[in-house]
Scaffold this motif. Structure first.
Motif, PDB file in Angstrom:
ATOM      1  N   SER A  38       0.840  -1.197   0.000  1.00  0.00           N
ATOM      2  CA  SER A  38       0.000   0.000   0.000  1.00  0.00           C
ATOM      3  C   SER A  38       0.876   1.248   0.000  1.00  0.00           C
ATOM      4  CB  SER A  38      -0.894   0.005   1.244  1.00  0.00           C
ATOM      5  OG  SER A  38      -0.113  -0.064   2.427  1.00  0.00           O
ATOM      6  N   PHE A  65      -6.888  -4.779   7.328  1.00  0.00           N
ATOM      7  CA  PHE A  65      -6.100  -6.009   7.242  1.00  0.00           C
ATOM      8  C   PHE A  65      -5.704  -6.468   8.638  1.00  0.00           C
ATOM      9  CE2 PHE A  65      -2.899  -2.769   7.662  1.00  0.00           C
ATOM     10  CZ  PHE A  65      -1.853  -3.371   8.350  1.00  0.00           C
ATOM     11  N   ILE A 114      -7.304 -10.420   4.698  1.00  0.00           N
ATOM     12  CA  ILE A 114      -7.871  -9.347   3.874  1.00  0.00           C
ATOM     13  C   ILE A 114      -9.355  -9.591   3.625  1.00  0.00           C
ATOM     14  CG2 ILE A 114      -5.672  -8.903   2.713  1.00  0.00           C
ATOM     15  CD1 ILE A 114      -6.775 -10.490   0.298  1.00  0.00           C
ATOM     16  N   GLU A 117      -9.798  -5.365  -0.799  1.00  0.00           N
ATOM     17  CA  GLU A 117      -8.372  -5.414  -1.142  1.00  0.00           C
ATOM     18  C   GLU A 117      -8.105  -4.919  -2.555  1.00  0.00           C
ATOM     19  OE1 GLU A 117      -4.331  -6.291  -0.078  1.00  0.00           O
ATOM     20  OE2 GLU A 117      -6.200  -5.964   1.038  1.00  0.00           O
TER      21      GLU A 117
END
Length: 416
Positions: free
Chosen positions: A64, A98, A119, A124
């Motif tokens: 991310s 998460f 997830i 996701e």
């Protein structure tokens, strides 16, 4: 005759056939050296740019842009509210919760450590490209309560499992049993395999459903954190600070540049050092201009003396020989920039032809992250390389031109 006079004479000297062919040879060698040095620099830096870009894309396809976690290492209880607040930020493309733990995966006698991440498949997709990287199975196979798991290709190969097989997940959390404290174990069914092309993920990562992960870690309704995708990943440090400020500093927020700082700093240092080393090739070729012009000045002593007696000032004599040396550098630089860009655009076919001709393979995918040579030609690199080479060529003309300007007509014509 056109003006200025130094430019006319300098260009004439450059075009004229010299009596001393050795001087012509040295001059041509300098020009070719500058050309080859620039070609090498442009191609190498373009390949390094392409390599860095490819690695960066592969890392960020799964990582991310920013991650929100509890500063004290506990779970986030009010993550639903926090998720909604994060998504209202103008620069946030998506956000997903998460759970994460470093655990072990066991199949028979095969044991491997892995980063296990829980997830929500639908969420996701907003922050990572796991669905695109699937080799077999689907992300949607991660269903709450079914305890399915998706493994990286290399991790699955090491454990000797495939879709439908069972693996045991062992976590650092412990449970009290009648026989004492025991690590928490849970059998999972392999429902899919993914392959990113990077060992960090393919060999060391596994994905499960968020709720299965929360049960495994005994988090209840909490999660480990929230992963965030931003509109501009290059502005991640600034945007992450803005989001943290909007949340009142309640949570710890780190961006991808912090997580992978050492790796990308090493790549940037490698590119700088490689550029400096290769630029020495250009420097050697450019300073061959010094020897070329010194011999030209010696060869043209009588011409310089005649020009001086006709009223040409020392400054204009100096400019005349600077023009000659500069033309060598300019032609070599332009040829090098054009040839370098063309070769950098076609480096993959060129390497493929060399591999076929000599029966070698330069990039082993089992060793390197990639098995081909990506090239990313950047205008800034081409201009800086060309500008640096040309500047070095101009500087190389100063001493010989200064010597020419100091020529005394009487001394030069004494034996004429």
């Amino acid at each position: 005759m056109f003006h200025p006079l130094p430019l006319y004479i300098g260009l004439r000297y450059t075009r004229a056939k010299r009596r001393n062919h050795f001087i012509s040879f040295i001059s041509g060698t300098s020009m070719v050296g500058i050309t080859l040095g620039i070609v090498a620099l442009i191609v190498v830096l373009s390949v390094m740019n392409g390599f860095h870009k490819e690695i960066q894309q592969r890392i960020l396809s799964m990582a991310s842009h920013a991650t929100l976690t509890d500063p004290y290492g506990g779970g986030m209880q009010d993550w639903v509210t926090t998720l909604d607040r994060v998504r209202t930020h103008a620069d946030v493309v998506g956000a997903a919760p998460f759970v994460e733990v470093q655990g072990m995966l066991v199949n028979s006698s095969f044991v491997s450590g892995a980063l296990i991440r829980g997830i929500l498949p639908a969420e996701e997709d907003q922050v990572a490209d796991l669905r695109r990287e699937m080799v077999s199975g689907s992300v949607d196979d991660l269903v709450d309560g079914e305890f399915n798991i998706i493994l990286g290709r290399d991790l699955a190969a090491f454990l000797g499992v495939g879709p439908g097989d069972k693996v045991t997940v062992v976590t650092p959390q412990v449970s009290a049993t009648p026989v004492g404290i025991m690590p928490r174990l849970k059998r999972f069914t392999v429902s899919g395999i993914f392959a990113v092309g990077m060992a960090d993920y393919d060999r060391n990562a596994a994905f499960i459903h968020l709720r299965d992960g929360a049960k495994l870690l005994n988090l209840g309704d909490a999660v480990s954190g929230v992963r965030i995708k931003l509109t501009d990943m290059w502005q991640a440090p600034r945007l992450a600070r803005e989001i943290a400020y909007d949340l009142g500093g309640t949570y710890r927020l780190i961006d991808w540049t912090q997580v992978h700082n050492n790796f990308f700093s090493a790549l940037a240092m490698e590119k700088r050092m490689m550029g400096i080393i290769l630029f020495l090739i250009v420097a050697v070729a450019a300073f061959n201009i010094v020897s070329t012009l010194v011999m030209v000045v010696t060869d043209k002593q009588s011409d310089i003396a005649v020009l001086r007696t006709l009223g040409l000032s020392p400054g204009r004599v100096m400019a005349t020989f600077m023009v000659q040396g500069t033309m060598i550098g300019l032609i070599g630089t332009l040829l090098g920039m054009v040839a370098g860009v063309i070769l950098a655009w076609n480096v993959e076919p060129a390497v493929g032809a060399i591999e076929s001709l000599f029966g070698v393979h330069f990039l082993d995918p089992s060793i390197y992250y990639i098995n081909e040579l990506p090239s990313d030609v950047r205008l800034s690199d081409v201009l800086s390389i060309g500008g640096g080479a040309f500047l070095m060529s101009v500087l190389a003309t100063l001493y010989p031109a200064w010597r020419a300007a100091r020529t005394q007509p009487a001394e030069a014509l004494r034996y004429e």
